[in-house]
Design an enzyme around this catalytic site. Structure first.
Site, PDB file in Angstrom:
ATOM      1  N   GLY A 216       2.995   3.401  -9.726  1.00 45.95           N
ATOM      2  CA  GLY A 216       3.659   4.695  -9.628  1.00 45.95           C
ATOM      3  C   GLY A 216       3.946   5.059  -8.184  1.00 45.95           C
ATOM      4  N   SER A 217       3.807   6.322  -7.873  1.00 38.48           N
ATOM      5  CA  SER A 217       4.300   6.838  -6.587  1.00 38.48           C
ATOM      6  C   SER A 217       3.501   6.429  -5.359  1.00 38.48           C
ATOM      7  CB  SER A 217       4.388   8.366  -6.645  1.00 38.48           C
ATOM      8  OG  SER A 217       5.393   8.762  -7.565  1.00 38.48           O
TER       9      SER A 217
END
Length: 480
Positions: A216-217
């Site tokens: 993810g981020s």
């Protein structure tokens, strides 16, 4: 000799030749593999006749052997059970060894070549042979805080000393008690193994180093690094629309909860990272191009190759990227990007260490039975993915994430923390990540926290665990 007898004689000769070749293959070519195979019960029985060395953390044994009255002279015990199971593994007469018990088996069992003189001395003096001790780099306070934070979750915490690569914490949940697997009650050992076999996930699987997940981020730190190395600055304004259509497709990607990163549709790079703007990083990754994103990821260690520290760590990878649409999704840590929590901690550690990534290591010293040091790990540079200047800019940006962005739950009074949250989509509830280090100006510890299917956000679920781990370490340093 008639034809039938000749055929029989030739067949017998061929069979004897094959038998001799097979014996030589087993005794010469495969001898080391067979000797080191954890399922070799004959070797284990021989090892049980000697006192096995201890695995030590901060002066206390977390694995040791005690004498018994049964035919296996020594019983392996783990005083703190599940707290260190992800590190020690277990030592079983049926199932062999895992974890450090396997990685350092020769030293622990006393068969290491470096103990040759000791073995000769034992032979002449009549002294009972024994193995050496393995001293680990772990910090007990860090390990306890990590395990407490992960309680009830499937996940992992990895903490590193960014300046050396020493592993300060290595936690994996769910955990297990290695003691029943080390028992001399063979039926009990099999019953315990059967219970663990039926668990999902298997507690013996190390979530910190053996499993890979979409990051993810937190991957946006790597994309930010590529941009900064390419000439961007934290203040460079980048496109940040409310939604973005992936090139060559009709797929529209939005930001978290459909929010607008900035009413103007653009914002400085530091703000894009602070609030974790998806559309900004999708476009940024596409603008940079696959080569620059991949090269930066590989510089941080995401080469797809396994490495040992000495536990084996699965390789992390960016995965295949076929077009700009896949590049955009990869740039926010989705698509085929896969990362271990260990690799995530390495990213944070490299930024913390002025852009230099040190090779992680878990073993500090190896001791002979008389406690003299026979080997000691020297810190080793693994790579230098970014310049000091870029590391400083990334630190500024990651500090903003914690001060005023998605990582607020990692804030510590009186200590500046740099970090990045991550929330990764998958087939079930979202995975939750946080990576960071502290103090931001003079980092002493780098941390990665992963919660599988946590369902919340990295800021809600993983950042508070990171805060507890960092606080535990810094508090301990102040008391020394």
């Amino acid at each position: 000799m008639n034809a039938p007898l000749r055929r029989v004689a030739i067949s017998v000769l061929v069979l004897f030749t094959l038998l001799i070749l097979n014996i030589n293959y087993i005794q010469v070519v495969r001898s080391d593999d067979l000797r080191e195979d954890g399922r070799n019960t004959r070797l284990l029985a021989d090892e049980y006749s000697r006192e096995r060395g201890a695995i030590v953390v901060d002066g206390e044994p977390i694995a040791l052997s005690v004498s018994t009255d049964d035919r296996l002279k020594y019983l392996r015990q783990y005083p703190q059970a599940g707290l260190y199971a992800a590190v020690t593994g277990f030592y079983s007469v049926i199932y062999g060894a895992t974890g450090i018990e396997k990685a350092e088996n020769a030293l622990l069992a006393g068969t290491d070549d470096r103990l040759f003189v000791r073995r000769i001395s034992d032979l002449f003096t009549g002294r009972d042979p024994s193995g050496g001790d393995v001293v680990l780099t772990l910090d007990p306070a860090v390990q306890q805080a990590a395990m407490a934070g992960l309680e009830g979750q499937v996940g992992a915490v990895v903490a590193l000393d960014p300046t050396t690569g020493a592993v300060l914490g290595l936690a994996s949940t769910p955990t297990f008690d290695p003691n029943p697997l080390a028992s001399h009650d063979l039926d009990g050992v099999r019953d315990t193994a059967a219970l663990l076999d039926g668990a999902d996930p298997d507690p013996r699987s190390n979530q910190a180093i053996s499993q890979r997940y979409a990051p993810g981020s937190i991957f946006k730190v790597i994309v930010s690094a590529a941009a900064l190395e390419d000439g961007y600055t934290p203040e460079t304004v980048v496109p940040a629309p409310q939604t973005i259509t992936l090139p060559g497709t009709r797929t529209e990607v939005e930001n978290f909860n459909g929010s607008a990163c900035d009413p103007s549709g653009q914002q400085p790079l530091i703000e894009a990272l602070t609030i974790s703007c998806n559309t900004a990083f999708i476009q940024l990754g596409i603008d940079l191009g696959e080569d620059k994103v991949r090269e930066m990821a590989e510089g941080f260690g995401m080469t797809g190759e396994r490495f040992e520290m000495p536990l084996r760590v699965e390789g992390s990878t960016v995965g295949d990227i076929e077009n700009d649409a896949e590049l955009g999704v990869s740039s926010i840590g989705q698509q085929d990007v896969q990362m271990t929590p260990m690799q995530a901690a390495m990213v944070a550690a490299a930024v913390a260490n002025d852009g230099t990534l040190m090779k992680p290591y878990l073993v500090d010293q190896l001791l002979a039975p008389d406690l003299t040091v026979i080997d000691e790990t020297d810190p080793e540079v693994l790579s230098e993915p970014i310049s000091t200047d870029v590391a400083n800019q990334l630190t500024e940006m990651m500090t903003s994430v914690v001060t005023s962005g998605s990582g607020r739950n990692a804030r510590i009074n009186g200590v500046q923390v740099a970090g990045k949250t991550g929330t990764a989509e998958n087939e079930g509830p979202d995975h939750n990540w946080f990576i960071g280090f502290a103090p931001a100006a003079e980092p002493q510890i780098a941390v990665a926290v992963f919660v599988r299917n946590g369902g919340g956000t990295g800021g809600d679920t993983s950042a508070p665990i990171a805060r507890r781990v960092i606080e535990a370490y810094l508090d301990g340093q102040e008391g020394r």
